[in-house]
Scaffold this motif. Structure first.
Motif, short mmCIF file in Angstrom:
data_model
loop_
_atom_site.label_atom_id
_atom_site.label_comp_id
_atom_site.label_asym_id
_atom_site.label_seq_id
_atom_site.Cartn_x
_atom_site.Cartn_y
_atom_site.Cartn_z
N THR A 167 -61.35 -87.61 -19.88
CA THR A 167 -60.39 -88.30 -20.75
C THR A 167 -60.78 -88.25 -22.22
O THR A 167 -60.04 -88.74 -23.07
N ASP A 168 -61.94 -87.67 -22.53
CA ASP A 168 -62.32 -87.42 -23.92
C ASP A 168 -61.64 -86.14 -24.40
O ASP A 168 -61.59 -85.16 -23.66
N ARG A 169 -61.13 -86.16 -25.60
CA ARG A 169 -60.48 -84.96 -26.09
C ARG A 169 -61.53 -83.94 -26.54
O ARG A 169 -62.41 -84.24 -27.33
N ARG A 170 -61.42 -82.73 -25.98
CA ARG A 170 -62.31 -81.63 -26.34
C ARG A 170 -61.47 -80.38 -26.56
O ARG A 170 -60.52 -80.13 -25.82
N THR A 171 -61.84 -79.60 -27.54
CA THR A 171 -61.06 -78.44 -27.94
C THR A 171 -61.68 -77.14 -27.42
O THR A 171 -62.80 -77.12 -26.88
N GLN A 172 -60.95 -76.05 -27.63
CA GLN A 172 -61.48 -74.73 -27.31
C GLN A 172 -62.77 -74.47 -28.07
O GLN A 172 -63.72 -73.90 -27.53
N GLN A 173 -62.82 -74.90 -29.32
CA GLN A 173 -64.03 -74.71 -30.12
C GLN A 173 -65.21 -75.49 -29.56
O GLN A 173 -66.35 -75.04 -29.64
N ASP A 174 -64.95 -76.67 -29.01
CA ASP A 174 -66.02 -77.44 -28.37
C ASP A 174 -66.59 -76.68 -27.18
O ASP A 174 -67.82 -76.67 -26.96
N ALA A 175 -65.71 -76.06 -26.40
CA ALA A 175 -66.18 -75.27 -25.25
C ALA A 175 -67.00 -74.08 -25.73
O ALA A 175 -68.06 -73.77 -25.16
N LEU A 176 -66.52 -73.40 -26.77
CA LEU A 176 -67.25 -72.25 -27.29
C LEU A 176 -68.62 -72.65 -27.84
O LEU A 176 -69.61 -71.93 -27.68
N ALA A 177 -68.68 -73.82 -28.45
CA ALA A 177 -69.96 -74.30 -28.98
C ALA A 177 -70.94 -74.57 -27.85
O ALA A 177 -72.15 -74.27 -27.97
N ALA A 178 -70.45 -75.13 -26.74
CA ALA A 178 -71.32 -75.39 -25.59
C ALA A 178 -71.83 -74.08 -25.00
O ALA A 178 -73.00 -73.97 -24.60
N ILE A 179 -70.97 -73.07 -24.97
CA ILE A 179 -71.38 -71.76 -24.45
C ILE A 179 -72.41 -71.12 -25.38
O ILE A 179 -73.44 -70.59 -24.93
N ALA A 180 -72.15 -71.18 -26.66
CA ALA A 180 -73.05 -70.55 -27.64
C ALA A 180 -74.40 -71.25 -27.72
O ALA A 180 -75.36 -70.67 -28.24
N ALA A 181 -74.48 -72.48 -27.23
CA ALA A 181 -75.75 -73.22 -27.29
C ALA A 181 -76.79 -72.68 -26.32
O ALA A 181 -77.96 -73.06 -26.40
N HIS A 182 -76.40 -71.79 -25.42
CA HIS A 182 -77.35 -71.20 -24.48
C HIS A 182 -78.01 -69.97 -25.11
O HIS A 182 -77.36 -68.95 -25.34
N PRO A 183 -79.30 -70.05 -25.37
CA PRO A 183 -79.97 -68.90 -25.99
C PRO A 183 -80.17 -67.74 -25.03
O PRO A 183 -80.36 -66.60 -25.44
N GLU A 184 -80.13 -68.05 -23.73
CA GLU A 184 -80.35 -67.02 -22.72
C GLU A 184 -79.32 -67.15 -21.61
O GLU A 184 -78.72 -68.23 -21.41
#
Length: 377
Positions: A167-184
């Motif tokens: 129920t928290d609003r999250r955007t496409q950019q939020d998802a991309l940021a979570a993906i990009a946070a993985h260094p490996e």
């Protein structure tokens, strides 16, 4: 936080062909000009399907809508339950629902259409189309994303671990940021099948970059429109504040002894889900896997040919699980919405179910989906 989950897979009487009726308490059998396979008895199976919905679904709780298609024509559709508990509005065969991961096949098809156009190639590195990702994006190809072999961790697990609620609003950019946070990566690209919603969020970005317009617009113009499908890619369909009286609200509960609670999601991500439609439209769409009507034999081969191994006789094609003997399937679960989609081995018969109540342990989809597949496929 529930994710968009992966797959969980006589003769026609002349009288039923001539009548628009053949109706039951919860469903209808449509007139069809299709030549029905000998193994399918539309009148009997329609009657049994109506009885199934009547038997297992309550009329005063969230429910399910279902449909069966033969050669792209709807031969049976039924629904039972409520689309909105607050208003008492019934769920009907024309009520739209969020189909969760059943949407992935449309995202994959968009990428394959762009490949057919000569705009992208499945061998392209992800880094060519999506910037600002770690170095691993240069080793992951679009083909790895389509077939779920990229090794990229699932962003939904990351958001859940961070305490983010649906129920928290999250955007496409939020998802991309979570993906990009993985260094490996979790595994080398191409090493193994590992279902991850991140793959399809990234494919939505690829489509937007390559086509110069959002995935929703591309699908409307190149897939839904040409096939005359009443479908839309719109994450707001699952928003608990959505007041559209043509769509369903979703609900969850932990056990039959507790009340249903409003569910839904304010996430705005696309690519891994968010198509809003009815089961009748899904079984009409399914006929592309028989005819190749959208992009011809070349696109059809790319959609279902040479799937990557998953387990046993099952592989993963372009957003679909593909059995060695031909059947196709995918399931979806998102914020209280549940869906199932399956196509027979000869690709002539399709079954789709969408429900708006997710109950821990066992739910309406569990009670309806296997029975309808057994009846028709």
């Amino acid at each position: 936080m529930p994710g968009r989950r992966s797959s969980r897979p006589a003769t026609l009487l002349a009288a039923c062909l001539l009548l628009a009726g053949c109706t039951g308490a919860t469903g209808t059998t449509a007139t069809t000009t299709a030549t029905v396979p000998d193994r399918v008895d539309v009148e009997r199976s329609s009657r049994d399907s109506d009885a199934l919905l009547e038997r297992v679904l309550a009329d005063d709780a969230p429910g399910c809508s279902a449909a069966v298609g033969v050669d792209g024509e709807v031969v049976w559709a039924g629904a039972r339950g409520l689309a909105d508990l607050a208003s008492g509005r019934p769920l009907t065969t024309s009520t739209t629902l969020d189909v969760g991961s059943v949407s992935k096949q449309f995202t994959a098809t968009a990428v394959l259409l762009l490949e057919q156009d000569g705009v992208v190639a499945l061998g392209d590195p992800l880094s060519r189309w999506v910037p600002d990702l770690p170095a691993w994006a240069g080793t992951v190809t679009l083909g790895h994303l389509v077939h779920q072999t990229s090794g990229i961790p699932d962003y939904l697990a990351d958001l859940e671990a961070a305490g983010v609620l649906l129920t928290d609003r999250r955007t496409q950019q939020d998802a991309l940021a979570a993906i990009a946070a993985h260094p490996e990566l979790a595994a080398p690209p191409g090493a193994r099948f590992d279902y991850s919603n991140s793959n399809y969020v990234l494919l939505a970005e690829v489509v937007a970059a390559a086509a110069g317009r959002p995935l929703a617009e591309f699908l409307a113009d190149r897939v839904f429109g040409p096939l005359d499908l009443a479908m839309v890619l719109d994450p707001s369909g699952a928003d608990p504040a959505n007041a559209d009286v043509t769509s369903a609200r979703s609900y969850t509960r932990t056990a039959t002894s507790v009340p249903w609670q409003p569910a839904g999601s304010r996430f705005e991500q696309v690519g891994d889900g968010s198509v809003q439609t009815t089961p009748s439209e899904l079984v009409r769409w399914a006929d592309v896997y028989r005819t190749g009507a959208l992009g011809g034999p070349e696109l059809l081969a790319a959609q279902v040919g040479d799937p990557v191994p998953v387990e046993g006789s099952t592989g993963y094609g372009a957003g679909l699980f593909v059995e060695r003997t031909g059947p196709l399937s995918h399931a979806g679960s998102w914020a209280g919405f549940l869906s199932g989609f399956a196509v027979s081995g000869d690709r002539r018969v399709a079954v789709a179910v969408s429900c708006n109540g997710d109950q821990a342990g066992t739910d309406d989809l569990d009670r309806v989906w296997p029975a309808l597949r057994g009846e028709w496929l």
